[in-house]
Each structure stands twice: as C-alpha cells, then as structure tokens.
Design a protein around this motif. Structure first.
Motif, mmCIF file in Angstrom:
data_model
loop_
_atom_site.group_PDB
_atom_site.id
_atom_site.type_symbol
_atom_site.label_atom_id
_atom_site.label_comp_id
_atom_site.label_asym_id
_atom_site.label_seq_id
_atom_site.Cartn_x
_atom_site.Cartn_y
_atom_site.Cartn_z
ATOM 1 N N GLY A 194 0.804 -1.281 0.154
ATOM 2 C CA GLY A 194 -0.496 0.077 0.028
ATOM 3 C C GLY A 194 0.515 1.349 0.233
ATOM 4 O O GLY A 194 2.118 1.204 -0.071
ATOM 5 N N GLN A 195 0.349 2.516 -0.022
ATOM 6 C CA GLN A 195 0.772 3.866 0.252
ATOM 7 C C GLN A 195 1.495 3.632 1.366
ATOM 8 O O GLN A 195 2.956 3.512 1.172
ATOM 9 N N ASP A 196 1.540 3.378 2.706
ATOM 10 C CA ASP A 196 2.343 2.932 3.881
ATOM 11 C C ASP A 196 3.143 1.918 3.920
ATOM 12 O O ASP A 196 2.397 0.338 3.482
ATOM 13 N N LYS A 197 4.614 2.099 4.600
ATOM 14 C CA LYS A 197 4.659 0.341 4.289
ATOM 15 C C LYS A 197 4.155 -0.438 4.828
ATOM 16 O O LYS A 197 4.722 -1.635 4.372
ATOM 17 N N ARG A 198 3.346 -0.089 6.216
ATOM 18 C CA ARG A 198 2.715 -1.272 6.711
ATOM 19 C C ARG A 198 1.104 -1.475 6.342
ATOM 20 O O ARG A 198 1.023 -2.511 6.780
ATOM 21 N N GLU A 199 1.167 -1.359 5.559
ATOM 22 C CA GLU A 199 0.003 -1.792 5.016
ATOM 23 C C GLU A 199 -0.067 -1.943 4.023
ATOM 24 O O GLU A 199 0.485 -1.820 2.604
ATOM 25 N N LYS A 200 -0.912 -3.457 3.518
ATOM 26 C CA LYS A 200 -1.468 -4.531 2.870
ATOM 27 C C LYS A 200 -2.870 -3.998 1.937
ATOM 28 O O LYS A 200 -3.338 -3.773 2.639
ATOM 29 N N ILE A 201 -2.911 -4.261 0.417
ATOM 30 C CA ILE A 201 -3.942 -4.193 -0.037
ATOM 31 C C ILE A 201 -3.997 -5.517 -0.085
ATOM 32 O O ILE A 201 -3.923 -6.561 -0.560
ATOM 33 N N LEU A 202 -5.641 -5.968 -0.492
ATOM 34 C CA LEU A 202 -6.232 -7.084 -0.442
ATOM 35 C C LEU A 202 -7.137 -7.228 -1.954
ATOM 36 O O LEU A 202 -7.978 -5.985 -1.634
ATOM 37 N N THR A 203 -6.863 -8.402 -2.390
ATOM 38 C CA THR A 203 -7.850 -8.637 -3.804
ATOM 39 C C THR A 203 -7.510 -10.012 -3.780
ATOM 40 O O THR A 203 -7.085 -10.755 -3.016
ATOM 41 N N LEU A 204 -8.908 -10.202 -4.394
ATOM 42 C CA LEU A 204 -8.958 -11.328 -4.745
ATOM 43 C C LEU A 204 -8.090 -12.168 -5.710
ATOM 44 O O LEU A 204 -8.375 -11.447 -6.702
ATOM 45 N N THR A 205 -7.522 -13.404 -5.125
ATOM 46 C CA THR A 205 -7.229 -13.515 -7.278
ATOM 47 C C THR A 205 -7.959 -14.359 -8.186
ATOM 48 O O THR A 205 -9.385 -14.636 -7.661
#
Length: 139
Positions: free
Chosen positions: A82-93
């Motif tokens: 994500g924008q912040d290195k601690r943030e992860k963006i979640l999406t479906l495969t």
C-alpha cells in the motif's frame, strides 16, 4: 416463556442451523463461516486493507490477520504493498474469484431454501427497529 425470550431463542435457533448448513458446504472449500465472512467482505470492498475489513466485520486486527493469512494460503486472496509500507492491499486471486462465485451461489441456494415459506420483507420491516438499536449501541 415470554415473547421477548421466544423471539431471541428463535433467532439463535435459526442462526445455529444456518451456520451448521453453511459450515458443511464451506468445508468443501476448506473455509469456516468466519473465513467466508472476511472473504466476502474483501470481495465486496476490493481493493481494501486488513484494517478496513476488521473494522467492517467488528473483529480485532490479530483475528483478521490470522484469517487473512489462511485465505492467502488457500490462494483465494493476494496482498500488494500500500502507500504506507505497513499497509497491505487485499484483492481476490482468479481462483478466489471463481471460488467466491461458486460459494455465493450455494449460499444463496441455502438461504432461499431456508426461507421458502417466509415473507422476508415483512421480517425485515419488523426487525428494523431492533437492528437500528444495536447499530446505535455499537457506536
């Protein structure tokens, strides 16, 4: 038994039986109802983050982290920075999209079979004040 007790007992009975049916069906996809609810939320909010999903589902972040890790192991979702290195963006495969469609179809069948003789609109109208009450208390 008074009417209030009967009402809540009925809700618990319906919920318990619904969850039992869901769990049987979801086990074929190696999912629990808690995992399914997060999976469904990620699909509906995608792209999203763990923090957003945990907030919507009213669960603690460590609990959401464990569930999301399992969904990643199953190859149902992926993370991206994500924008912040601690943030992860979640999406479906792609596999997650296919599984979601299959499971959602089966969930809708279970729900429609469970409610064949019920006028859902009437039930929703009757429950609206109760739902509003609990939403207000949550805030």
């Amino acid at each position: 038994m008074d009417e209030n007790q009967r009402f809540f007992d009925s809700i618990l009975l319906i919920h318990r039986r619904y969850v039992e049916e869901l769990n049987v069906m979801l086990s074929h996809y190696q999912l629990s109802t808690a995992q399914w609810l997060l999976f469904k939320t990620i699909k509906q909010m995608s792209p999203t983050t763990l923090v957003e999903v945990a907030k919507v589902r009213s669960i603690e972040k460590p609990t959401a982290t464990k569930i999301i890790q399992r969904l990643i192991e199953l190859k149902y979702i992926i993370t991206a920075p994500g924008q912040d290195k601690r943030e992860k963006i979640l999406t479906l495969t792609p596999q997650g999209e296919q599984t979601y469609d299959e499971v959602m179809h089966k969930v809708k069948l279970i729900q429609s079979q469970s409610l064949e003789s019920v006028d859902v609109s009437l039930v929703n109208i009757q429950l609206e004040p109760v739902i509003h009450y609990y939403h207000e208390r949550k805030l």
